[in-house]
Design a protein around this motif. Sequence first.
Motif, mmCIF file in Angstrom:
data_model
loop_
_atom_site.group_PDB
_atom_site.id
_atom_site.type_symbol
_atom_site.label_atom_id
_atom_site.label_comp_id
_atom_site.label_asym_id
_atom_site.label_seq_id
_atom_site.Cartn_x
_atom_site.Cartn_y
_atom_site.Cartn_z
ATOM 1 N N PRO A 7 1.829 33.616 -44.261
ATOM 2 C CA PRO A 7 1.900 32.272 -43.675
ATOM 3 C C PRO A 7 0.531 31.790 -43.207
ATOM 4 N N TRP A 9 -1.161 29.320 -40.496
ATOM 5 C CA TRP A 9 -0.946 28.505 -39.319
ATOM 6 C C TRP A 9 -2.231 27.779 -38.971
ATOM 7 N N ASN A 22 -3.038 29.796 -24.600
ATOM 8 C CA ASN A 22 -2.063 29.797 -25.678
ATOM 9 C C ASN A 22 -2.845 29.674 -26.982
ATOM 10 N N ASP A 24 -2.595 29.638 -31.190
ATOM 11 C CA ASP A 24 -1.819 29.556 -32.425
ATOM 12 C C ASP A 24 -2.726 29.974 -33.583
ATOM 13 N N ASN A 59 4.241 36.475 -30.506
ATOM 14 C CA ASN A 59 5.154 36.234 -31.607
ATOM 15 C C ASN A 59 4.328 36.136 -32.886
ATOM 16 N N ASP A 61 5.394 36.484 -35.907
ATOM 17 C CA ASP A 61 6.115 35.751 -36.955
ATOM 18 C C ASP A 61 5.710 34.280 -36.950
ATOM 19 N N GLN A 62 5.457 33.743 -35.756
ATOM 20 C CA GLN A 62 5.027 32.351 -35.637
ATOM 21 C C GLN A 62 3.525 32.230 -35.415
ATOM 22 N N GLY A 63 2.824 33.377 -35.312
ATOM 23 C CA GLY A 63 1.370 33.360 -35.156
ATOM 24 C C GLY A 63 0.919 32.860 -33.796
ATOM 25 N N ASN A 64 1.637 33.248 -32.732
ATOM 26 C CA ASN A 64 1.346 32.719 -31.401
ATOM 27 C C ASN A 64 1.228 33.836 -30.373
#
Length: 92
Positions: A7, A9, A22, A24, A59, A61-64
Motif C-alpha cells: 500500500p 500512503w 501523529n 501517516d 496501526n 495496516d493503515q500506516g499510522n
Amino acid sequence: MPIDKTPVWRHQLTLVDREELNVDGVISLGSYDEKEVVMETEQGMMLVRGDGLNIKQLNLDQGNIIIDGIIKAISYEEAGQSKKGLLNRLLK
C-alpha cells in the motif's frame, strides 16, 4: 505483470503542542524507547527524539502511528546513507 500489493500512503505529520505526534505513511517500526522512536516511512527513515516517548497507537495496516511525550526533534536519514549504517548505530 505482477501487481505490487504494497500500500502507498500519503506521508503526513501532525504535531500537537509538542506532546502528541501523529504520523501517516509509516511502513514499519524500527526501534523505540522513551528517548527515540525510529520508523520507516514513505519518505525514508524517520527519527523522533524526546523525553518520555510512548507509542500510544500503532496501526501498520493503515500506516499510522501516534507517539506521545515531549517531542524535541524530528529528523530523516539522508537517502545517501545506507540502511546498514542506521542498523549499526541502532545496535550499539
